[in-house]
Design an enzyme around this catalytic site. Structure first.
Site, PDB file in Angstrom:
ATOM      1  N   ILE A  24     -10.892   1.161  15.705  1.00 35.94           N
ATOM      2  CA  ILE A  24      -9.628   1.006  16.875  1.00 35.94           C
ATOM      3  C   ILE A  24      -7.449   1.487  15.434  1.00 35.94           C
ATOM      4  O   ILE A  24      -6.665   1.999  16.327  1.00 35.94           O
ATOM      5  CB  ILE A  24      -8.723  -0.510  17.214  1.00 35.94           C
ATOM      6  N   ASP A  43      -7.085   5.101   4.071  1.00 38.71           N
ATOM      7  CA  ASP A  43      -8.989   4.332   4.959  1.00 38.71           C
ATOM      8  C   ASP A  43      -9.734   4.356   3.196  1.00 38.71           C
ATOM      9  O   ASP A  43      -9.120   5.350   2.220  1.00 38.71           O
ATOM     10  CB  ASP A  43      -9.309   4.916   5.788  1.00 38.71           C
ATOM     11  N   ASP A  62      -8.165   1.096  -0.937  1.00 42.54           N
ATOM     12  CA  ASP A  62      -8.271  -0.057  -0.225  1.00 42.54           C
ATOM     13  C   ASP A  62      -7.941  -1.257  -0.450  1.00 42.54           C
ATOM     14  O   ASP A  62      -7.297  -1.263  -1.736  1.00 42.54           O
ATOM     15  CB  ASP A  62      -9.977  -0.517  -1.214  1.00 42.54           C
ATOM     16  N   VAL A  63      -7.241  -1.942   0.525  1.00 39.44           N
ATOM     17  CA  VAL A  63      -6.623  -3.234  -0.007  1.00 39.44           C
ATOM     18  C   VAL A  63      -6.680  -4.352  -0.507  1.00 39.44           C
ATOM     19  O   VAL A  63      -5.835  -4.966  -0.726  1.00 39.44           O
ATOM     20  CB  VAL A  63      -5.786  -3.228   1.884  1.00 39.44           C
ATOM     21  N   ASN A  88      -4.171  -2.846   9.562  1.00 40.94           N
ATOM     22  CA  ASN A  88      -5.264  -3.055  10.318  1.00 40.94           C
ATOM     23  C   ASN A  88      -6.491  -3.382   9.827  1.00 40.94           C
ATOM     24  O   ASN A  88      -7.678  -3.461  10.266  1.00 40.94           O
ATOM     25  CB  ASN A  88      -5.389  -1.026  11.377  1.00 40.94           C
ATOM     26  N   TYR A 153     -14.735 -14.798   8.419  1.00 46.67           N
ATOM     27  CA  TYR A 153     -14.397 -13.232   8.973  1.00 46.67           C
ATOM     28  C   TYR A 153     -13.163 -14.276  10.219  1.00 46.67           C
ATOM     29  O   TYR A 153     -12.150 -14.374  10.217  1.00 46.67           O
ATOM     30  CB  TYR A 153     -15.228 -12.899  10.124  1.00 46.67           C
ATOM     31  N   LYS A 157      -9.279 -14.270  10.789  1.00 46.81           N
ATOM     32  CA  LYS A 157      -8.087 -14.217  11.089  1.00 46.81           C
ATOM     33  C   LYS A 157      -7.467 -15.076  12.564  1.00 46.81           C
ATOM     34  O   LYS A 157      -6.136 -15.193  12.479  1.00 46.81           O
ATOM     35  CB  LYS A 157      -8.523 -13.466  12.576  1.00 46.81           C
TER      36      LYS A 157
END
Length: 257
Positions: A24, A43, A62-63, A88, A153, A157
């Site tokens: 995405i 990325d 890497d966030v 994202n 996960y 979210k």
């Protein structure tokens, strides 16, 4: 401005997209490039970054690492500011019952999916205040529905929706809009891996599990990465000028997972 003209972002937007070299993220990066934006992506996949289309600058980052996010914003400073930031980056996390998930797997999912968005927003907001820009946080339909065997996960979210609504309230007077996009079952390699893992967990074939996933979608189909990119473009266009604090599902109406 004609209504039809308001549907497209203005040329020259300065756009930062995390995890923008695959899936995405890549589709969104390409879409913004096509409408004349300047795009910077990060990325962890160095090969994918090297294969980005000409015109998309990039940083290996890497966030989950503060130093990487610092370097990302140092590199993105070459654009002279930011108008759109898309949070994202995220991972699927483990597929297991809660009693089987170890703390490292839980913590890594939360650190990338949620804390990573904090790290990016923390650095992006001062720049978005200057431009009266747009922050888009990627959540999921798992951010409005329960999801068995995917608790880290889903928890991350749901938290992103709370982060989004809180930041929209906090930044509204500064002219900064903050929204979350909640993709549904998006066609591509990532959902194929998720379905395969869930099938193995439930003792089903891939085809059976895919059918079960789609049984909870009223339109009985997956969405495309381009559907998500189109929503990001709309939120960044003049037509989206009064949309903030929203959790917008792009999912063909997922009713259960």
């Amino acid at each position: 401005m004609k209504v039809i003209d308001s549907l497209m972002p203005r040329p020259g937007l300065r756009v930062l997209i995390t995890a923008g070299a695959n899936g995405i993220g890549l589709t969104m990066a390409q879409a913004f490039l096509e409408v004349g934006a300047r795009v910077h992506a990060c990325d962890i996949d160095t090969q994918a970054l090297a294969a980005l289309p000409e015109g998309i600058s990039h940083t290996v980052a890497d966030v989950s690492r503060e130093a990487d996010v610092d370097r990302l914003f140092q590199d993105a400073a070459a654009m002279g500011g930011l108008d759109v930031v898309i949070n994202n980056a995220g991972i699927a996390g483990p597929t297991a019952g809660i009693e089987e998930i170890d703390e490292d797997a839980w913590t890594r999912t939360i650190d990338i999916n949620l804390n990573g968005q904090y790290r990016v927003a923390h650095r992006a907001v001062p720049l978005l205040r200057e431009s009266q820009g747009v922050l888009i946080n990627m959540s999921s339909v798992a951010g409005r529905l329960g999801l068995a065997y995917r608790t880290p996960y889903a928890a991350s979210k749901w938290a992103i929706v709370g982060l989004t609504k809180s930041l929209a309230s906090e930044l509204g007077t500064a002219g900064v809009r903050v929204n979350a996009i909640l993709p549904g079952i998006v066609r591509g390699p990532r959902i194929e891996r998720v379905i395969a893992d869930r099938a193995a967990k439930c003792g089903l074939s891939y085809a059976e599990m895919e059918k079960e996933y789609l049984s909870g979608v009223s339109m009985k189909r997956m969405v495309e990465p381009t559907d998500i990119a189109a929503m990001a473009l709309f939120l960044s266009a003049p037509a989206g000028a009064n949309i903030s604090g929203q959790a917008l599902s792009v999912c063909a109406n997922v009713e259960s997972l």
